[in-house]
Structure formats: structure tokens, C-alpha cells
Design a protein around this motif. Structure first.
Motif, PDB file in Angstrom:
ATOM      1  N   LEU A  71       1.041  -1.331   0.008  1.00 59.79           N
ATOM      2  CA  LEU A  71       0.235   0.089  -0.142  1.00 59.79           C
ATOM      3  C   LEU A  71       0.769   1.411   0.111  1.00 59.79           C
ATOM      4  O   LEU A  71      -0.058   2.492  -0.153  1.00 59.79           O
ATOM      5  CB  LEU A  71      -0.921  -0.279   1.086  1.00 59.79           C
ATOM      6  CG  LEU A  71      -1.923  -0.834   1.403  1.00 59.79           C
ATOM      7  CD1 LEU A  71      -3.387  -0.645   1.874  1.00 59.79           C
ATOM      8  CD2 LEU A  71      -3.182  -0.956  -0.143  1.00 59.79           C
ATOM      9  N   GLU A  72       2.349   1.292   0.552  1.00 57.36           N
ATOM     10  CA  GLU A  72       2.893   2.575   0.387  1.00 57.36           C
ATOM     11  C   GLU A  72       3.306   2.577  -1.085  1.00 57.36           C
ATOM     12  O   GLU A  72       3.180   3.746  -1.131  1.00 57.36           O
ATOM     13  CB  GLU A  72       4.296   2.173   1.269  1.00 57.36           C
ATOM     14  CG  GLU A  72       5.203   0.766   0.420  1.00 57.36           C
ATOM     15  CD  GLU A  72       4.641  -0.317   0.953  1.00 57.36           C
ATOM     16  OE1 GLU A  72       5.274  -1.429   0.240  1.00 57.36           O
ATOM     17  OE2 GLU A  72       4.357  -0.359   1.693  1.00 57.36           O
ATOM     18  N   ASN A  73       2.567   1.939  -1.838  1.00 58.40           N
ATOM     19  CA  ASN A  73       3.525   2.493  -3.566  1.00 58.40           C
ATOM     20  C   ASN A  73       1.888   3.016  -3.975  1.00 58.40           C
ATOM     21  O   ASN A  73       2.271   3.440  -5.161  1.00 58.40           O
ATOM     22  CB  ASN A  73       4.022   1.145  -4.270  1.00 58.40           C
ATOM     23  CG  ASN A  73       5.128   0.933  -3.765  1.00 58.40           C
ATOM     24  OD1 ASN A  73       6.055   1.926  -3.455  1.00 58.40           O
ATOM     25  ND2 ASN A  73       5.909  -0.224  -3.808  1.00 58.40           N
ATOM     26  N   ARG A  84       1.789   7.390  -4.969  1.00 58.49           N
ATOM     27  CA  ARG A  84       2.237   7.740  -6.193  1.00 58.49           C
ATOM     28  C   ARG A  84       2.419   8.903  -6.935  1.00 58.49           C
ATOM     29  O   ARG A  84       1.182   8.757  -7.476  1.00 58.49           O
ATOM     30  CB  ARG A  84       3.277   7.252  -6.459  1.00 58.49           C
ATOM     31  CG  ARG A  84       4.090   5.965  -5.288  1.00 58.49           C
ATOM     32  CD  ARG A  84       5.571   5.497  -6.422  1.00 58.49           C
ATOM     33  NE  ARG A  84       6.606   5.061  -4.693  1.00 58.49           N
ATOM     34  CZ  ARG A  84       7.470   4.039  -5.795  1.00 58.49           C
ATOM     35  NH1 ARG A  84       8.005   4.282  -6.546  1.00 58.49           N
ATOM     36  NH2 ARG A  84       8.037   3.941  -4.316  1.00 58.49           N
TER      37      ARG A  84
END
Length: 67
Positions: free
Chosen positions: A2-4, A7
């Protein structure tokens, strides 16, 4: 994983997809309705809706008594 998700390129692709799906004339209306939905949700989560209903009921009683 989920951190990507958020963007800048992903956000740009989401905006382009929204423009293609809804068109530029429909997006401001969708944004307004989404914003008002979020406002109502937050108000309901805090319990302000109950307070508004109480005020409305009180106003109705006062109108009925004044007649």
C-alpha cells in the motif's frame, strides 16, 4: 504494497481515468457531492445530527404552540 499506492504517477493516472469516465463538466458536481457526503458522515460520526434533529423537533413544537 500500500505504500506504493499514492505515488504522483498513480494519482495522475487516476485523474486522467476520472476525466475520461465522467468528463470535465461532471467532475465539479461529483466533487461537491462527495464533499457534502463526507461532511454529513463526519457530523454523524460526532453525533451532531442528533442535535440538529432535537433542534428541529423543538422548533416544530414552538410553531405548533404559537398557533
Amino acid at each position: 504494497m500500500l505504500e506504493n499506492l499514492l505515488r504522483p504517477t498513480h494519482l495522475l493516472l487516476l485523474v486522467i481515468a476520472a476525466l475520461l469516465l465522467f468528463g470535465p463538466s461532471k467532475l465539479p458536481e461529483l466533487g461537491r457531492s462527495f464533499g457534502s457526503m463526507l461532511k454529513e458522515f463526519k457530523r454523524g460520526a460526532r453525533g451532531d445530527v442528533v442535535e440538529e434533529e432535537k433542534l428541529t423537533d423543538t422548533n416544530k413544537l414552538e410553531e405548533a404552540n404559537s398557533k
